[in-house]
Design a protein around this motif. Sequence first.
Motif, PDB file in Angstrom:
ATOM      1  N   ASP A 239     -47.859  23.410 -73.998  1.00 55.19           N
ATOM      2  CA  ASP A 239     -47.437  22.091 -73.524  1.00 55.19           C
ATOM      3  C   ASP A 239     -47.554  21.160 -74.725  1.00 55.19           C
ATOM      4  N   ASN A 240     -46.445  20.894 -75.375  1.00 55.98           N
ATOM      5  CA  ASN A 240     -46.482  20.102 -76.598  1.00 55.98           C
ATOM      6  C   ASN A 240     -46.944  18.670 -76.336  1.00 55.98           C
ATOM      7  N   ALA A 241     -46.601  18.152 -75.179  1.00 51.95           N
ATOM      8  CA  ALA A 241     -46.986  16.772 -74.859  1.00 51.95           C
ATOM      9  C   ALA A 241     -48.496  16.644 -74.784  1.00 51.95           C
ATOM     10  N   LYS A 242     -49.169  17.717 -74.333  1.00 52.69           N
ATOM     11  CA  LYS A 242     -50.620  17.677 -74.180  1.00 52.69           C
ATOM     12  C   LYS A 242     -51.325  18.406 -75.314  1.00 52.69           C
ATOM     13  N   ASN A 243     -50.539  18.931 -76.274  1.00 49.69           N
ATOM     14  CA  ASN A 243     -51.126  19.731 -77.357  1.00 49.69           C
ATOM     15  C   ASN A 243     -52.034  20.816 -76.791  1.00 49.69           C
ATOM     16  N   MET A 244     -51.520  21.536 -75.810  1.00 52.51           N
ATOM     17  CA  MET A 244     -52.320  22.548 -75.164  1.00 52.51           C
ATOM     18  C   MET A 244     -51.612  23.891 -75.169  1.00 52.51           C
ATOM     19  N   LEU A 245     -52.401  24.909 -75.427  1.00 51.76           N
ATOM     20  CA  LEU A 245     -51.949  26.298 -75.375  1.00 51.76           C
ATOM     21  C   LEU A 245     -52.662  26.965 -74.213  1.00 51.76           C
ATOM     22  N   SER A 246     -51.925  27.760 -73.446  1.00 50.16           N
ATOM     23  CA  SER A 246     -52.524  28.415 -72.285  1.00 50.16           C
ATOM     24  C   SER A 246     -52.243  29.906 -72.284  1.00 50.16           C
ATOM     25  N   LEU A 247     -53.096  30.634 -71.585  1.00 50.50           N
ATOM     26  CA  LEU A 247     -52.893  32.067 -71.395  1.00 50.50           C
ATOM     27  C   LEU A 247     -53.222  32.378 -69.941  1.00 50.50           C
ATOM     28  N   GLN A 248     -52.184  32.672 -69.165  1.00 46.45           N
ATOM     29  CA  GLN A 248     -52.362  33.079 -67.777  1.00 46.45           C
ATOM     30  C   GLN A 248     -52.539  34.585 -67.751  1.00 46.45           C
ATOM     31  N   MET A 249     -53.669  35.037 -67.205  1.00 50.72           N
ATOM     32  CA  MET A 249     -53.980  36.459 -67.192  1.00 50.72           C
ATOM     33  C   MET A 249     -54.051  36.940 -65.755  1.00 50.72           C
ATOM     34  N   ASN A 250     -53.140  37.819 -65.402  1.00 52.24           N
ATOM     35  CA  ASN A 250     -53.084  38.391 -64.050  1.00 52.24           C
ATOM     36  C   ASN A 250     -53.370  39.888 -64.108  1.00 52.24           C
ATOM     37  N   SER A 251     -53.659  40.447 -62.947  1.00 47.38           N
ATOM     38  CA  SER A 251     -53.930  41.890 -62.853  1.00 47.38           C
ATOM     39  C   SER A 251     -54.928  42.343 -63.908  1.00 47.38           C
ATOM     40  N   LEU A 252     -56.006  41.604 -64.019  1.00 55.48           N
ATOM     41  CA  LEU A 252     -56.996  41.894 -65.049  1.00 55.48           C
ATOM     42  C   LEU A 252     -57.660  43.245 -64.827  1.00 55.48           C
ATOM     43  N   LYS A 253     -57.987  43.883 -65.931  1.00 56.93           N
ATOM     44  CA  LYS A 253     -58.618  45.195 -65.927  1.00 56.93           C
ATOM     45  C   LYS A 253     -59.963  45.113 -66.645  1.00 56.93           C
ATOM     46  N   PRO A 254     -60.877  46.028 -66.363  1.00 56.98           N
ATOM     47  CA  PRO A 254     -62.162  46.012 -67.076  1.00 56.98           C
ATOM     48  C   PRO A 254     -61.985  46.071 -68.591  1.00 56.98           C
ATOM     49  N   GLU A 255     -60.966  46.739 -69.067  1.00 57.18           N
ATOM     50  CA  GLU A 255     -60.748  46.817 -70.517  1.00 57.18           C
ATOM     51  C   GLU A 255     -60.266  45.510 -71.133  1.00 57.18           C
ATOM     52  N   ASP A 256     -59.978  44.514 -70.303  1.00 56.18           N
ATOM     53  CA  ASP A 256     -59.648  43.181 -70.818  1.00 56.18           C
ATOM     54  C   ASP A 256     -60.899  42.369 -71.126  1.00 56.18           C
ATOM     55  N   THR A 257     -62.053  42.879 -70.770  1.00 52.81           N
ATOM     56  CA  THR A 257     -63.316  42.188 -71.033  1.00 52.81           C
ATOM     57  C   THR A 257     -63.513  41.993 -72.531  1.00 52.81           C
ATOM     58  N   ALA A 258     -63.683  40.740 -72.929  1.00 49.67           N
ATOM     59  CA  ALA A 258     -63.820  40.409 -74.353  1.00 49.67           C
ATOM     60  C   ALA A 258     -64.060  38.914 -74.493  1.00 49.67           C
ATOM     61  N   MET A 259     -64.394  38.517 -75.717  1.00 47.77           N
ATOM     62  CA  MET A 259     -64.376  37.101 -76.069  1.00 47.77           C
ATOM     63  C   MET A 259     -62.950  36.790 -76.507  1.00 47.77           C
ATOM     64  N   TYR A 260     -62.379  35.747 -75.938  1.00 50.79           N
ATOM     65  CA  TYR A 260     -61.011  35.362 -76.245  1.00 50.79           C
ATOM     66  C   TYR A 260     -61.015  34.099 -77.100  1.00 50.79           C
ATOM     67  N   TYR A 261     -60.184  34.126 -78.128  1.00 48.77           N
ATOM     68  CA  TYR A 261     -60.098  33.006 -79.069  1.00 48.77           C
ATOM     69  C   TYR A 261     -58.647  32.536 -79.161  1.00 48.77           C
ATOM     70  N   CYS A 262     -58.450  31.230 -79.226  1.00 48.24           N
ATOM     71  CA  CYS A 262     -57.134  30.736 -79.598  1.00 48.24           C
ATOM     72  C   CYS A 262     -57.152  30.464 -81.097  1.00 48.24           C
ATOM     73  N   ALA A 263     -56.001  30.596 -81.712  1.00 48.07           N
ATOM     74  CA  ALA A 263     -55.895  30.448 -83.150  1.00 48.07           C
ATOM     75  C   ALA A 263     -54.537  29.868 -83.502  1.00 48.07           C
ATOM     76  N   ALA A 264     -54.467  29.245 -84.659  1.00 41.50           N
ATOM     77  CA  ALA A 264     -53.226  28.614 -85.094  1.00 41.50           C
ATOM     78  C   ALA A 264     -53.092  28.751 -86.600  1.00 41.50           C
ATOM     79  N   GLY A 265     -51.835  28.885 -87.049  1.00 42.18           N
ATOM     80  CA  GLY A 265     -51.605  29.011 -88.480  1.00 42.18           C
ATOM     81  C   GLY A 265     -50.139  28.963 -88.806  1.00 42.18           C
ATOM     82  N   PHE A 266     -49.841  29.364 -90.036  1.00 42.24           N
ATOM     83  CA  PHE A 266     -48.456  29.376 -90.487  1.00 42.24           C
ATOM     84  C   PHE A 266     -48.107  30.791 -90.925  1.00 42.24           C
TER      85      PHE A 266
END
Length: 124
Positions: free
Chosen positions: A72-99
């Motif tokens: 959402d550029n207006a809010k300067n927000m990045l999102s990640l919708q995660m559905n059908s989660l599995k035990p193997e998705d367990t982790a620390m999640y980080y957002c990152a930005a670069g060029f």
Amino acid sequence: QVQLVESGGGSVQSGGSLRLSCVVSGHTYSINCMGWFRQAPGKEREGVAVIDNDGTINYADSVKGRFTISQDNAKNMLSLQMNSLKPEDTAMYYCAAGFLGRCSYPWVHLFPNRGQGTQVTVSS
């Protein structure tokens, strides 16, 4: 400098959903690619999804069809919708930005600008 702050992690059962958010601030003109990576205990960092300034998206095969990245550029927000989660998705999640010449998920964990991380735990 670009600052990123994640929120939205938590604990869910297998098959559940979570939505991660990341507020981006600072010198955002210097970036053309934003995304998410994750790291589970004892494992390497893994790129999950990225989106570039044109809205082009790509996902790791392990999450394709289950996760959706958006911005959402207006809010300067990045999102990640995660559905059908599995035990193997367990982790620390980080957002990152670069060029990057070509915004692609395998490289998102190398970006110098990243948040502090938010824990996602999926139980079976």
